[in-house]
Design a protein around this motif. Structure first.
Motif, PDB file in Angstrom:
ATOM      1  N   TYR A  58       7.262  68.136  30.424  1.00 19.86           N
ATOM      2  CA  TYR A  58       7.529  66.815  29.858  1.00 19.86           C
ATOM      3  C   TYR A  58       6.427  65.822  30.219  1.00 19.86           C
ATOM      4  CZ  TYR A  58      12.313  68.430  29.118  1.00 19.86           C
ATOM      5  OH  TYR A  58      13.425  69.121  28.718  1.00 19.86           O
ATOM      6  N   ARG A 119      18.424  59.758  34.604  1.00 21.96           N
ATOM      7  CA  ARG A 119      19.205  59.629  33.362  1.00 21.96           C
ATOM      8  C   ARG A 119      20.588  59.051  33.598  1.00 21.96           C
ATOM      9  NH1 ARG A 119      19.306  64.932  32.025  1.00 21.96           N
ATOM     10  NH2 ARG A 119      18.098  65.190  33.919  1.00 21.96           N
TER      11      ARG A 119
ATOM     12  N   LYS B 159      17.167  68.614  29.031  1.00 19.89           N
ATOM     13  CA  LYS B 159      17.117  68.503  30.486  1.00 19.89           C
ATOM     14  C   LYS B 159      18.522  68.647  31.055  1.00 19.89           C
ATOM     15  CE  LYS B 159      13.131  65.509  31.243  1.00 19.89           C
ATOM     16  NZ  LYS B 159      12.697  64.238  31.821  1.00 19.89           N
ATOM     17  N   GLY B 160      18.660  69.391  32.123  1.00 22.91           N
ATOM     18  CA  GLY B 160      19.959  69.515  32.781  1.00 22.91           C
ATOM     19  C   GLY B 160      20.100  68.471  33.877  1.00 22.91           C
ATOM     20  N   ASN B 161      21.041  68.680  34.767  1.00 20.94           N
ATOM     21  CA  ASN B 161      21.236  67.730  35.861  1.00 20.94           C
ATOM     22  C   ASN B 161      20.104  67.803  36.872  1.00 20.94           C
ATOM     23  OD1 ASN B 161      23.585  66.552  34.978  1.00 20.94           O
ATOM     24  ND2 ASN B 161      24.889  68.094  35.963  1.00 20.94           N
ATOM     25  N   THR B 162      19.712  66.647  37.355  1.00 22.94           N
ATOM     26  CA  THR B 162      18.664  66.545  38.371  1.00 22.94           C
ATOM     27  C   THR B 162      19.330  66.291  39.717  1.00 22.94           C
ATOM     28  OG1 THR B 162      17.102  65.659  36.775  1.00 22.94           O
ATOM     29  CG2 THR B 162      16.664  65.184  39.078  1.00 22.94           C
ATOM     30  N   GLN B 163      18.873  66.986  40.758  1.00 24.11           N
ATOM     31  CA  GLN B 163      19.405  66.697  42.098  1.00 24.11           C
ATOM     32  C   GLN B 163      18.259  66.724  43.108  1.00 24.11           C
ATOM     33  OE1 GLN B 163      22.322  69.848  42.089  1.00 24.11           O
ATOM     34  NE2 GLN B 163      21.072  71.160  43.402  1.00 24.11           N
ATOM     35  N   ILE B 164      18.586  66.358  44.344  1.00 20.52           N
ATOM     36  CA  ILE B 164      17.559  66.275  45.382  1.00 20.52           C
ATOM     37  C   ILE B 164      17.528  67.576  46.163  1.00 20.52           C
ATOM     38  CG2 ILE B 164      16.758  64.967  47.390  1.00 20.52           C
ATOM     39  CD1 ILE B 164      16.898  63.250  44.965  1.00 20.52           C
ATOM     40  N   ALA B 171      13.076  65.671  43.598  1.00 16.55           N
ATOM     41  CA  ALA B 171      14.029  65.887  42.520  1.00 16.55           C
ATOM     42  C   ALA B 171      13.716  67.205  41.818  1.00 16.55           C
ATOM     43  CB  ALA B 171      13.950  64.736  41.528  1.00 16.55           C
ATOM     44  N   PRO B 173      15.733  70.397  38.934  1.00 16.39           N
ATOM     45  CA  PRO B 173      16.901  70.683  38.106  1.00 16.39           C
ATOM     46  C   PRO B 173      17.917  71.548  38.859  1.00 16.39           C
ATOM     47  CG  PRO B 173      14.913  71.709  37.185  1.00 16.39           C
ATOM     48  CD  PRO B 173      14.533  71.114  38.483  1.00 16.39           C
TER      49      PRO B 173
END
Lengths: 192, 192
Positions: A58, A119, B159-164, B171, B173
């Motif tokens: 992206y 998001r 895009k799926g969920n982003t986490q730490i 960050a 996925p």
């Protein structure tokens, strides 16, 4: 907002115009990516022949392609489809370079930027101009960098033997088998 | 050789200069690719919002990125790493379009071009200028085209969920697992 800054060797106006011309619009991720490339370039210095690796498909690949000599087609840019917003420039002989990434922890103090990246906000509730201003104001403040040694993904792919597919008559790499991928049913099209 | 031709809406000189500026030099594959994009654009017509698929990572992606609005970073160009010298432009809603490919059978009558593509001649024995002249003279003559319907690889990746990542704090996925790819040992770098 008016600022007199130089990004990737350009005035802010030229920087934004080149993004728009190549990418179609002033994409926030590409403006942020421009600051990342700018910092990586500064860290590695002007006299290094640098290859690039980006960790997402992206936006960021375009920042590298616009502001460095590295492109997909010349083989100096590799794109890892990992959805991590990070870019590495490295000396292609020494394999030493710098990685710059979007630092989500630092971005917590810039709520518009944080919410956009995670998001958490609808596009209609965060106008592009507001988000761009937040990115331009933040600049490197929401980034981190580190010195790295590249240990993989640096190989230039060697072309293997080319042969003629007996079904479609097109040239293809012999490694794909007795016929080309498309004639093996892995293609993306049908004739009409 | 002097010719008064228009390629991708440009004079030959502008066409070659833009290739050099973006790609670093007048790469033969990119000049050939420019003729392919030119033909695909003509077939699909000026009023279609076209996405692009290229079937090789060599040179051809840059022809699309220079001469169409499609780039890697804006998601309108997909690169299949198949080592087939072919490009498709297609209507992104109707999924109908045109595929243009380098036709090796036709190229047999242009020995310099054939030998270059099949890597039957050393670079030192085929000067770049000679090869470029052969490509410019051949133009579409060594290409073929067909109307196609796109049946795969047209999806825009969501895009799926982003986490730490609990290890590196970056960050990533959520689909990658409990930690990011880099912290799972799949990375391409080590800190120095």
């Amino acid at each position: 907002m008016k600022m007199s800054i130089v990004v990737c060797g350009r005035s802010l106006e030229d920087f934004l115009n080149e993004i728009e011309r190549f990418h179609g619009f002033r994409a926030p991720g590409l403006v942020l990516g421009g600051f990342m490339v700018d910092w990586a370039q500064e860290l590695i210095g002007p006299n290094v022949e640098a290859d690039a690796i980006v960790e997402t498909a992206y936006c960021l690949p375009d920042a590298v392609q616009i502001f460095t000599p590295c492109t997909i087609g010349n083989g100096w840019l590799k794109v890892l489809d990992w959805d991590k917003f990070a870019v590495t420039l490295y000396d292609r002989k020494q394999l030493r370079g710098y990685r710059v990434w979007f630092d989500l922890e630092k971005a917590r103090s810039v709520p518009d930027l944080y919410d956009w990246y995670m998001r958490r906000v609808a596009k209609k509730d965060l106008p592009l101009e507001v988000l761009l201003d937040a990115i331009l104001e933040a600049g490197r403040y929401v980034l981190s960098s580190g010195a790295i040694r590249v240990t993989g993904h640096f190989e230039r792919k060697k072309k293997g033997n080319t042969q003629i597919c007996p079904e479609c008559g097109e040239a293809y790499p012999a490694t794909q088998g007795a016929t080309c991928f498309a004639c093996q049913g892995k293609g993306y099209y049908e004739r009409r």
